[in-house]
Design a protein around this motif. Structure first.
Motif, PDB file in Angstrom:
ATOM      1  N   VAL A   1     -18.420 -15.171 -36.131  1.00 43.22           N
ATOM      2  CA  VAL A   1     -18.627 -15.636 -37.500  1.00 43.22           C
ATOM      3  C   VAL A   1     -20.087 -16.053 -37.597  1.00 43.22           C
ATOM      4  O   VAL A   1     -20.484 -17.104 -37.070  1.00 43.22           O
ATOM      5  CB  VAL A   1     -17.692 -16.806 -37.851  1.00 43.22           C
ATOM      6  N   ASP A   2     -20.898 -15.245 -38.238  1.00 45.67           N
ATOM      7  CA  ASP A   2     -22.345 -15.484 -38.251  1.00 45.67           C
ATOM      8  C   ASP A   2     -22.717 -16.819 -38.876  1.00 45.67           C
ATOM      9  O   ASP A   2     -23.675 -17.476 -38.440  1.00 45.67           O
ATOM     10  CB  ASP A   2     -23.059 -14.351 -38.997  1.00 45.67           C
ATOM     11  N   ASP A   3     -21.964 -17.241 -39.899  1.00 46.85           N
ATOM     12  CA  ASP A   3     -22.284 -18.494 -40.580  1.00 46.85           C
ATOM     13  C   ASP A   3     -21.760 -19.725 -39.846  1.00 46.85           C
ATOM     14  O   ASP A   3     -22.072 -20.851 -40.232  1.00 46.85           O
ATOM     15  CB  ASP A   3     -21.706 -18.474 -42.002  1.00 46.85           C
ATOM     16  N   ALA A   4     -20.942 -19.519 -38.815  1.00 47.00           N
ATOM     17  CA  ALA A   4     -20.371 -20.639 -38.066  1.00 47.00           C
ATOM     18  C   ALA A   4     -20.242 -20.243 -36.597  1.00 47.00           C
ATOM     19  O   ALA A   4     -19.147 -20.049 -36.079  1.00 47.00           O
ATOM     20  CB  ALA A   4     -19.011 -21.035 -38.645  1.00 47.00           C
ATOM     21  N   PRO A   5     -21.368 -20.106 -35.903  1.00 45.47           N
ATOM     22  CA  PRO A   5     -21.323 -19.646 -34.507  1.00 45.47           C
ATOM     23  C   PRO A   5     -20.644 -20.652 -33.579  1.00 45.47           C
ATOM     24  O   PRO A   5     -20.655 -21.863 -33.835  1.00 45.47           O
ATOM     25  CB  PRO A   5     -22.802 -19.473 -34.150  1.00 45.47           C
ATOM     26  N   ILE A   6     -20.046 -20.131 -32.516  1.00 42.26           N
ATOM     27  CA  ILE A   6     -19.411 -20.974 -31.504  1.00 42.26           C
ATOM     28  C   ILE A   6     -20.502 -21.601 -30.638  1.00 42.26           C
ATOM     29  O   ILE A   6     -21.419 -20.922 -30.191  1.00 42.26           O
ATOM     30  CB  ILE A   6     -18.458 -20.147 -30.628  1.00 42.26           C
TER      31      ILE A   6
ATOM     32  N   ALA B   1       7.096 -12.573 -32.571  1.00 40.34           N
ATOM     33  CA  ALA B   1       7.656 -13.024 -33.843  1.00 40.34           C
ATOM     34  C   ALA B   1       6.664 -13.842 -34.649  1.00 40.34           C
ATOM     35  O   ALA B   1       6.798 -13.965 -35.867  1.00 40.34           O
ATOM     36  CB  ALA B   1       8.921 -13.851 -33.595  1.00 40.34           C
ATOM     37  N   GLY B   2       5.661 -14.410 -33.988  1.00 45.59           N
ATOM     38  CA  GLY B   2       4.698 -15.249 -34.695  1.00 45.59           C
ATOM     39  C   GLY B   2       3.639 -15.764 -33.754  1.00 45.59           C
ATOM     40  O   GLY B   2       3.780 -15.698 -32.527  1.00 45.59           O
ATOM     41  N   LEU B   3       2.566 -16.274 -34.342  1.00 49.96           N
ATOM     42  CA  LEU B   3       1.447 -16.812 -33.582  1.00 49.96           C
ATOM     43  C   LEU B   3       1.112 -18.214 -34.084  1.00 49.96           C
ATOM     44  O   LEU B   3       1.218 -18.492 -35.279  1.00 49.96           O
ATOM     45  CB  LEU B   3       0.192 -15.949 -33.749  1.00 49.96           C
ATOM     46  N   ILE B   4       0.694 -19.068 -33.154  1.00 46.76           N
ATOM     47  CA  ILE B   4       0.100 -20.350 -33.504  1.00 46.76           C
ATOM     48  C   ILE B   4      -1.188 -20.460 -32.699  1.00 46.76           C
ATOM     49  O   ILE B   4      -1.154 -20.540 -31.468  1.00 46.76           O
ATOM     50  CB  ILE B   4       1.028 -21.537 -33.208  1.00 46.76           C
ATOM     51  N   LEU B   5      -2.319 -20.412 -33.382  1.00 44.76           N
ATOM     52  CA  LEU B   5      -3.622 -20.461 -32.737  1.00 44.76           C
ATOM     53  C   LEU B   5      -4.236 -21.841 -32.967  1.00 44.76           C
ATOM     54  O   LEU B   5      -4.377 -22.272 -34.115  1.00 44.76           O
ATOM     55  CB  LEU B   5      -4.552 -19.383 -33.291  1.00 44.76           C
ATOM     56  N   ILE B   6      -4.576 -22.521 -31.890  1.00 44.02           N
ATOM     57  CA  ILE B   6      -5.095 -23.885 -31.970  1.00 44.02           C
ATOM     58  C   ILE B   6      -6.580 -23.861 -31.607  1.00 44.02           C
ATOM     59  O   ILE B   6      -6.945 -23.622 -30.453  1.00 44.02           O
ATOM     60  CB  ILE B   6      -4.326 -24.828 -31.025  1.00 44.02           C
ATOM     61  N   ASP B   7      -7.440 -24.044 -32.617  1.00 41.48           N
ATOM     62  CA  ASP B   7      -8.895 -24.025 -32.411  1.00 41.48           C
ATOM     63  C   ASP B   7      -9.285 -22.835 -31.541  1.00 41.48           C
ATOM     64  O   ASP B   7      -9.985 -22.966 -30.536  1.00 41.48           O
ATOM     65  CB  ASP B   7      -9.369 -25.346 -31.803  1.00 41.48           C
ATOM     66  N   ALA B   8      -8.824 -21.657 -31.946  1.00 45.55           N
ATOM     67  CA  ALA B   8      -9.030 -20.444 -31.165  1.00 45.55           C
ATOM     68  C   ALA B   8     -10.453 -19.927 -31.308  1.00 45.55           C
ATOM     69  O   ALA B   8     -11.137 -20.185 -32.300  1.00 45.55           O
ATOM     70  CB  ALA B   8      -8.040 -19.367 -31.610  1.00 45.55           C
TER      71      ALA B   8
ATOM     72  N   GLU C   1     -10.383 -31.310 -37.326  1.00 45.31           N
ATOM     73  CA  GLU C   1     -11.413 -31.506 -38.347  1.00 45.31           C
ATOM     74  C   GLU C   1     -12.784 -31.759 -37.729  1.00 45.31           C
ATOM     75  O   GLU C   1     -13.814 -31.423 -38.316  1.00 45.31           O
ATOM     76  CB  GLU C   1     -11.008 -32.687 -39.231  1.00 45.31           C
ATOM     77  N   SER C   2     -12.813 -32.349 -36.532  1.00 44.38           N
ATOM     78  CA  SER C   2     -14.077 -32.726 -35.899  1.00 44.38           C
ATOM     79  C   SER C   2     -14.480 -31.782 -34.775  1.00 44.38           C
ATOM     80  O   SER C   2     -15.334 -32.138 -33.952  1.00 44.38           O
ATOM     81  CB  SER C   2     -13.968 -34.160 -35.354  1.00 44.38           C
ATOM     82  N   ASP C   3     -13.891 -30.600 -34.734  1.00 43.71           N
ATOM     83  CA  ASP C   3     -14.232 -29.654 -33.669  1.00 43.71           C
ATOM     84  C   ASP C   3     -15.698 -29.239 -33.795  1.00 43.71           C
ATOM     85  O   ASP C   3     -16.090 -28.632 -34.795  1.00 43.71           O
ATOM     86  CB  ASP C   3     -13.325 -28.424 -33.745  1.00 43.71           C
ATOM     87  N   GLY C   4     -16.494 -29.564 -32.778  1.00 43.33           N
ATOM     88  CA  GLY C   4     -17.892 -29.175 -32.780  1.00 43.33           C
ATOM     89  C   GLY C   4     -18.175 -27.968 -31.908  1.00 43.33           C
ATOM     90  O   GLY C   4     -19.326 -27.560 -31.770  1.00 43.33           O
ATOM     91  N   ILE C   5     -17.135 -27.404 -31.298  1.00 43.11           N
ATOM     92  CA  ILE C   5     -17.278 -26.179 -30.511  1.00 43.11           C
ATOM     93  C   ILE C   5     -17.081 -24.971 -31.418  1.00 43.11           C
ATOM     94  O   ILE C   5     -17.935 -24.087 -31.519  1.00 43.11           O
ATOM     95  CB  ILE C   5     -16.271 -26.149 -29.343  1.00 43.11           C
ATOM     96  N   ALA C   6     -15.934 -24.912 -32.066  1.00 42.54           N
ATOM     97  CA  ALA C   6     -15.651 -23.901 -33.090  1.00 42.54           C
ATOM     98  C   ALA C   6     -15.230 -24.679 -34.331  1.00 42.54           C
ATOM     99  O   ALA C   6     -14.139 -25.236 -34.378  1.00 42.54           O
ATOM    100  CB  ALA C   6     -14.538 -22.954 -32.632  1.00 42.54           C
TER     101      ALA C   6
ATOM    102  N   PRO D   1     -14.329 -26.101 -38.254  1.00 40.27           N
ATOM    103  CA  PRO D   1     -13.329 -25.685 -39.240  1.00 40.27           C
ATOM    104  C   PRO D   1     -13.783 -24.509 -40.100  1.00 40.27           C
ATOM    105  O   PRO D   1     -12.950 -23.712 -40.536  1.00 40.27           O
ATOM    106  CB  PRO D   1     -13.125 -26.955 -40.075  1.00 40.27           C
ATOM    107  N   ALA D   2     -15.078 -24.382 -40.350  1.00 38.58           N
ATOM    108  CA  ALA D   2     -15.569 -23.213 -41.097  1.00 38.58           C
ATOM    109  C   ALA D   2     -15.299 -21.931 -40.322  1.00 38.58           C
ATOM    110  O   ALA D   2     -14.942 -20.899 -40.901  1.00 38.58           O
ATOM    111  CB  ALA D   2     -17.064 -23.363 -41.373  1.00 38.58           C
ATOM    112  N   TYR D   3     -15.447 -21.999 -39.009  1.00 35.77           N
ATOM    113  CA  TYR D   3     -15.094 -20.860 -38.159  1.00 35.77           C
ATOM    114  C   TYR D   3     -13.597 -20.585 -38.266  1.00 35.77           C
ATOM    115  O   TYR D   3     -13.167 -19.434 -38.385  1.00 35.77           O
ATOM    116  CB  TYR D   3     -15.491 -21.155 -36.712  1.00 35.77           C
ATOM    117  N   GLY D   4     -12.788 -21.655 -38.230  1.00 33.41           N
ATOM    118  CA  GLY D   4     -11.343 -21.494 -38.345  1.00 33.41           C
ATOM    119  C   GLY D   4     -10.935 -20.867 -39.666  1.00 33.41           C
ATOM    120  O   GLY D   4     -10.022 -20.038 -39.715  1.00 33.41           O
ATOM    121  N   ALA D   5     -11.609 -21.253 -40.756  1.00 35.23           N
ATOM    122  CA  ALA D   5     -11.290 -20.676 -42.063  1.00 35.23           C
ATOM    123  C   ALA D   5     -11.589 -19.181 -42.088  1.00 35.23           C
ATOM    124  O   ALA D   5     -10.812 -18.386 -42.646  1.00 35.23           O
ATOM    125  CB  ALA D   5     -12.078 -21.399 -43.149  1.00 35.23           C
TER     126      ALA D   5
END
Length: 246
Positions: free
Chosen positions: A111-116, A99-106, A191-196, A198-202
């Protein structure tokens, strides 16, 4: 598999840190929902079946469990690689059980401009630095872990590398399939995720056909642990909207 027994069906999928890292989510939801919290094969001493050797395999396994239990209108909440598994489930949901998804810092797409960030190249202290807004709040084991604790930690990291090490933390085919996902999707991001970042999230949110991104202030890769109230407010609002739409 641990589960509570009330209300609508929610599947909560943990990330590389193991099932304990999503315990607060399960507890928050358990009074009003039937919450399923599996331990992925290979974590916390569980065996890895030979036929399950990738994140897509895990996604197929969990869809099969939903089918065996005849569960429908299921919301899947996933943290880190748990979010990746949720996305892989959504693109394979031919039975329309989600019915729906909630992805938390997935993770899960490239994403070439924001690598993991490569966590396998980091020390535990560096992982904490990049994973937490305030690394001092990161759970810490004893300075000298017991042999059993050290072995369990190595086994969990080996399981993560086994499923997500090559290609690193993504399926090259997933992003192209995300526009097919019809289940409303919420992405929550520290906001401070340095693994993946916010640019990756966007970029992840933009890849879906119907998704929105919410940023959690003063939180890193595990916002539900650093900022539970803010995270759960977004989570509850999305669940409420899904219930009203059903």
């Amino acid at each position: 598999m641990s589960e509570s027994d009330a209300g609508s069906d929610i599947l909560v999928l943990h990330g590389g840190a193991g099932p304990g890292s999503v315990a607060t989510i399960a507890t928050h939801l358990s009074e009003s929902a039937h919450v399923l919290v599996p331990t992925h094969p290979g974590w916390d001493g569980t065996p890895r079946p030979a036929e399950v050797n990738s994140i897509p395999d895990l996604a197929r396994s969990y869809l099969r469990i939903l089918a065996e239990r005849d569960l429908r209108e299921v919301v899947v909440i996933g943290s880190s690689i748990g979010g990746w598994i949720a996305a892989e489930m959504a693109v394979r949901d031919t039975g329309n059980r989600l019915a729906g998804l909630i992805l938390i810092d997935a993770v899960g797409i490239r994403v070439d401009d924001a690598p993991i960030r490569d966590i396998f190249a980091l020390t535990p202290e560096q992982v904490a630095r990049y994973s937490w807004h305030d690394p001092e709040r990161a759970p810490r084991s004893a300075p000298e872990p017991t042999p059993a604790q050290a072995a369990a930690r190595r086994a969990n990291m080996a399981a993560l590398r086994y499923y997500a090490g090559d290609p690193y933390m993504h399926n090259p085919n997933l992003a192209a399939r995300l526009p097919e996902v019809s289940a409303p999707t919420l992405l929550l991001w520290g906001e401070s995720d340095g693994i993946a970042t916010p640019a990756y999230g966007a970029a992840y949110a933009a890849a879906f056909g119907d998704a929105r991104l919410e940023i959690i202030s003063e939180a890193g890769h595990l916002p539900h642990m650093e900022q539970p109230e803010a995270t759960f407010a977004h989570l509850d609002a999305h669940l409420s909207a899904l219930r009203k739409a059903s």
